[in-house]
Design an enzyme around this catalytic site. Sequence first.
Site, PDB file in Angstrom:
ATOM      1  N   ALA A  40      11.770  12.805  18.607  1.00  0.00           N
ATOM      2  CA  ALA A  40      11.602  13.856  19.618  1.00  0.00           C
ATOM      3  C   ALA A  40      12.001  15.211  19.034  1.00  0.00           C
ATOM      4  O   ALA A  40      11.321  16.225  19.240  1.00  0.00           O
ATOM      5  CB  ALA A  40      12.447  13.525  20.846  1.00  0.00           C
ATOM      6  N   LEU A  41      13.078  15.176  18.283  1.00  0.00           N
ATOM      7  CA  LEU A  41      13.563  16.412  17.663  1.00  0.00           C
ATOM      8  C   LEU A  41      12.545  16.941  16.650  1.00  0.00           C
ATOM      9  O   LEU A  41      12.244  18.137  16.604  1.00  0.00           O
ATOM     10  CB  LEU A  41      14.895  16.087  16.967  1.00  0.00           C
ATOM     11  CG  LEU A  41      15.724  17.239  16.458  1.00  0.00           C
ATOM     12  CD1 LEU A  41      16.068  18.159  17.626  1.00  0.00           C
ATOM     13  CD2 LEU A  41      17.000  16.697  15.837  1.00  0.00           C
ATOM     14  N   ARG A  42      11.974  16.043  15.882  1.00  0.00           N
ATOM     15  CA  ARG A  42      11.041  16.420  14.826  1.00  0.00           C
ATOM     16  C   ARG A  42       9.767  17.042  15.388  1.00  0.00           C
ATOM     17  O   ARG A  42       9.165  17.914  14.781  1.00  0.00           O
ATOM     18  CB  ARG A  42      10.690  15.185  14.016  1.00  0.00           C
ATOM     19  CG  ARG A  42      10.656  15.461  12.535  1.00  0.00           C
ATOM     20  CD  ARG A  42      10.422  14.170  11.788  1.00  0.00           C
ATOM     21  NE  ARG A  42       9.010  13.877  11.674  1.00  0.00           N
ATOM     22  CZ  ARG A  42       8.531  12.641  11.604  1.00  0.00           C
ATOM     23  NH1 ARG A  42       9.341  11.608  11.701  1.00  0.00           N
ATOM     24  NH2 ARG A  42       7.234  12.464  11.473  1.00  0.00           N
ATOM     25  N   ARG A  54      15.410  11.288  17.104  1.00  0.00           N
ATOM     26  CA  ARG A  54      15.041  12.106  15.945  1.00  0.00           C
ATOM     27  C   ARG A  54      13.549  12.409  15.925  1.00  0.00           C
ATOM     28  O   ARG A  54      13.137  13.499  15.493  1.00  0.00           O
ATOM     29  CB  ARG A  54      15.465  11.421  14.666  1.00  0.00           C
ATOM     30  CG  ARG A  54      16.970  11.295  14.586  1.00  0.00           C
ATOM     31  CD  ARG A  54      17.400  10.789  13.268  1.00  0.00           C
ATOM     32  NE  ARG A  54      17.403  11.875  12.301  1.00  0.00           N
ATOM     33  CZ  ARG A  54      17.869  11.726  11.065  1.00  0.00           C
ATOM     34  NH1 ARG A  54      18.326  10.558  10.686  1.00  0.00           N
ATOM     35  NH2 ARG A  54      17.869  12.736  10.231  1.00  0.00           N
ATOM     36  N   HIS A  82       0.821  -1.193   0.000  1.00  0.00           N
ATOM     37  CA  HIS A  82       0.000   0.000   0.000  1.00  0.00           C
ATOM     38  C   HIS A  82       0.866   1.260   0.000  1.00  0.00           C
ATOM     39  O   HIS A  82       0.629   2.204  -0.744  1.00  0.00           O
ATOM     40  CB  HIS A  82      -0.905  -0.021   1.235  1.00  0.00           C
ATOM     41  CG  HIS A  82      -1.870   1.095   1.269  1.00  0.00           C
ATOM     42  ND1 HIS A  82      -1.626   2.254   1.961  1.00  0.00           N
ATOM     43  CD2 HIS A  82      -3.086   1.247   0.682  1.00  0.00           C
ATOM     44  CE1 HIS A  82      -2.645   3.075   1.797  1.00  0.00           C
ATOM     45  NE2 HIS A  82      -3.552   2.472   1.028  1.00  0.00           N
ATOM     46  N   LEU A  91       7.893   3.897  10.186  1.00  0.00           N
ATOM     47  CA  LEU A  91       8.658   2.658  10.397  1.00  0.00           C
ATOM     48  C   LEU A  91       9.664   2.766  11.535  1.00  0.00           C
ATOM     49  O   LEU A  91      10.125   1.772  12.080  1.00  0.00           O
ATOM     50  CB  LEU A  91       9.408   2.281   9.117  1.00  0.00           C
ATOM     51  CG  LEU A  91       8.543   1.723   7.995  1.00  0.00           C
ATOM     52  CD1 LEU A  91       9.358   1.586   6.718  1.00  0.00           C
ATOM     53  CD2 LEU A  91       7.963   0.381   8.392  1.00  0.00           C
ATOM     54  N   ARG A 122       1.203   6.438  11.678  1.00  0.00           N
ATOM     55  CA  ARG A 122       1.557   7.839  11.904  1.00  0.00           C
ATOM     56  C   ARG A 122       0.359   8.506  12.535  1.00  0.00           C
ATOM     57  O   ARG A 122      -0.693   8.614  11.907  1.00  0.00           O
ATOM     58  CB  ARG A 122       1.909   8.521  10.570  1.00  0.00           C
ATOM     59  CG  ARG A 122       3.294   8.193  10.102  1.00  0.00           C
ATOM     60  CD  ARG A 122       3.420   8.328   8.632  1.00  0.00           C
ATOM     61  NE  ARG A 122       2.624   7.305   7.950  1.00  0.00           N
ATOM     62  CZ  ARG A 122       2.714   7.063   6.656  1.00  0.00           C
ATOM     63  NH1 ARG A 122       3.520   7.765   5.898  1.00  0.00           N
ATOM     64  NH2 ARG A 122       1.974   6.131   6.116  1.00  0.00           N
ATOM     65  N   GLY A 179       7.844  11.179   7.281  1.00  0.00           N
ATOM     66  CA  GLY A 179       7.879   9.910   8.024  1.00  0.00           C
ATOM     67  C   GLY A 179       7.195   8.799   7.267  1.00  0.00           C
ATOM     68  O   GLY A 179       6.276   9.014   6.487  1.00  0.00           O
TER      69      GLY A 179
HETATM   70  N1  LIG Z   1       8.131  12.453  20.040  1.00  0.00           N
HETATM   71  C1  LIG Z   1       6.939  12.306  19.499  1.00  0.00           C
HETATM   72  N2  LIG Z   1       5.956  13.206  19.727  1.00  0.00           N
HETATM   73  C2  LIG Z   1       4.745  13.034  19.165  1.00  0.00           C
HETATM   74  N3  LIG Z   1       4.406  12.014  18.365  1.00  0.00           N
HETATM   75  C3  LIG Z   1       5.335  11.105  18.103  1.00  0.00           C
HETATM   76  C4  LIG Z   1       6.640  11.194  18.650  1.00  0.00           C
HETATM   77  N4  LIG Z   1       7.338  10.108  18.234  1.00  0.00           N
HETATM   78  C5  LIG Z   1       6.516   9.395  17.438  1.00  0.00           C
HETATM   79  N5  LIG Z   1       5.309   9.977  17.341  1.00  0.00           N
HETATM   80  C6  LIG Z   1       4.151   9.475  16.589  1.00  0.00           C
HETATM   81  O1  LIG Z   1       4.349   8.133  16.314  1.00  0.00           O
HETATM   82  C7  LIG Z   1       4.306   7.871  14.916  1.00  0.00           C
HETATM   83  C8  LIG Z   1       5.215   6.764  14.558  1.00  0.00           C
HETATM   84  O2  LIG Z   1       6.549   7.116  14.731  1.00  0.00           O
HETATM   85  P1  LIG Z   1       7.651   6.463  13.818  1.00  0.00           P
HETATM   86  O3  LIG Z   1       8.969   6.946  14.238  1.00  0.00           O
HETATM   87  O4  LIG Z   1       7.400   4.977  13.828  1.00  0.00           O
HETATM   88  O5  LIG Z   1       7.272   6.954  12.388  1.00  0.00           O
HETATM   89  P2  LIG Z   1       7.645   8.322  11.690  1.00  0.00           P
HETATM   90  O6  LIG Z   1       8.579   9.094  12.542  1.00  0.00           O
HETATM   91  O7  LIG Z   1       6.372   8.963  11.312  1.00  0.00           O
HETATM   92  O8  LIG Z   1       8.355   7.813  10.380  1.00  0.00           O
HETATM   93  P3  LIG Z   1       9.851   7.299  10.212  1.00  0.00           P
HETATM   94  O9  LIG Z   1      10.415   7.180  11.566  1.00  0.00           O
HETATM   95  O10 LIG Z   1       9.665   5.993   9.530  1.00  0.00           O
HETATM   96  O11 LIG Z   1      10.525   8.289   9.399  1.00  0.00           O
HETATM   97  C9  LIG Z   1       4.707   9.173  14.325  1.00  0.00           C
HETATM   98  O12 LIG Z   1       4.210   9.315  13.039  1.00  0.00           O
HETATM   99  C10 LIG Z   1       4.062  10.157  15.275  1.00  0.00           C
HETATM  100  O13 LIG Z   1       2.720  10.314  14.951  1.00  0.00           O
HETATM  101 MG   LIG Z   2      10.400   8.330  13.289  1.00  0.00          MG
END
Ligand SMILES: Nc1ncnc2c1ncn2[C@@H]1O[C@H](COP(=O)(O)OP(=O)(O)OP(=O)(O)O)[C@@H](O)[C@H]1O
Ligand SMILES: [Mg+2]
Length: 441
Positions: free
Chosen positions: A347-349, A345, A232, A405, A393, A402
């Site tokens: 957390a940073l994002r 990362r 998908h 994954l 997500r 993102g």
């Molecule tokens: N620090 C955070 N604060 C808020 N939401 C978060 C945080 N970390 C993760 N999430 C939520 O969890 C979801 C899954 O995180 P994950 O790291 O698996 O995927 P991603 O960051 O979206 O993509 P990828 O890591 O594959 O680039 C994120 O899309 C976000 O919605």
């Molecule tokens: Mg991520």
Amino acid sequence: MANRGRLFWKILLGFWLIFLLTTQLLWAVFTLYNPRHEAPEDNIARRIGNVQIGTAGAVLARGGLQALEELKASWPPDERKFFSDSPVVDAPPQGEGALPSMQQTRGAVSRLVMAPDGQRYLLRYDLDGLRNEYHQGRRSSILHMPPPLFWLGLTGGLLFSLLLAWNLTRPMLQLRRAFERVSRGDLSVRLFPVMRRRHDEITDVAKDFDSMAERLQVLVSDREALLHDVSHELRSPLARLQLAIGLAHQNPKNVYASLDRIEHEAGRLDRMIGELLALSRAEHQGALGEDYFDLLGLVEAVVNDARYEAQVPGVDIQLTAHQPEDYTVKGNAEMMRRGVENIVRNALRFSAHGQSVFVSLSRVDSLLEITVADQGPGVEESKLSSIFDPFVRVNGPLNGKGYGLGLAITRKVVLAHGGQVEAFNGPGGGLAIRLRLPHWE
Ligand SMILES: Nc1ncnc2c1ncn2[C@@H]1O[C@H](COP(=O)(O)OP(=O)(O)OP(=O)(O)O)[C@@H](O)[C@H]1O
Ligand SMILES: [Mg+2]
């Protein structure tokens, strides 16, 4: 019965034979150690025979045939029939009036006696006749053994071995059928309900089998779900690629814009496939390796890298750790770095300008604990557990990059190292992720 396996017959025949041998040997040993080798009725018959022949012989020698007939007439008729006397013609003459010693065989007592008229008579008492009166069919015993004992050994042993063989091979048969069903792809088979009442090791095997089948079922359905998600997810960049190619075909003016789009989407696909590979690699525990690494050094390296990136959005990253502790972990350092980096990362994002990310490392008993907390939006309580699933997500693709994954990879890595991971919202808002890993001592 005919299609029972070899094990059934082995157990049945083996135990039957042993049972038979044991009962028969037991009898043999029993009779061997019996102080008198003679049955009591044999002994009594012999003594009666001796007395009868002794008395009859004395009467014959003293009073002749006439006296012997009178003696016999005084015996009860039942006793008379075992006694016999017959004149002897050609026996060599013995000393005058001498009474030769009694002759004893197992079947009879006999004695040669001379009457006063010089005629010799052979007196005989039939011991077998007397014995047989007490023990009809005693002769027919097998190996001098009472027949009931023999039959008990035969039928009792057969019954016992049949039960044993059946009891042991039935679960084997059920187990085999269950394995057959699993190999045909039917993972819904469970053995514990059928074997619950045994309460033995086979019940434990059934339990283990069930947990294996359950685990396989979960793995297979996880796989299917992942495959579905992957196809998908790959579809949308591919659709955009095709669209860009189509646009370029339509109008040569679009070529450069389309090439940019194609490059962008190709890069996206490449990154996603890289992540997927990492996810699948993290799953194989066997590929973990035997590295020993310092978790503190690893976290410091990740934080330093993140600090470099954090300059742009203006986010502060703080690291606290109890320095004198030992933070050795066994496993794969590169995968662990990736796992920790994904959290930092994230957390940073999700942090805005001026906010801080707190990374802490500590040791609790035999576990090492890493906590990464931010001051961002956090995640809805009900969705906290799902963020570790692939392609999830929650907050919408913030910053648009993102795949969902990262946390799935982190969880796989941590589980492969024998640890745990959990997410919770901090008291002052923001998401906190805590990893627990076993400390190597
Ligand atoms: N620090 C955070 N604060 C808020 N939401 C978060 C945080 N970390 C993760 N999430 C939520 O969890 C979801 C899954 O995180 P994950 O790291 O698996 O995927 P991603 O960051 O979206 O993509 P990828 O890591 O594959 O680039 C994120 O899309 C976000 O919605
Ligand atoms: Mg991520």
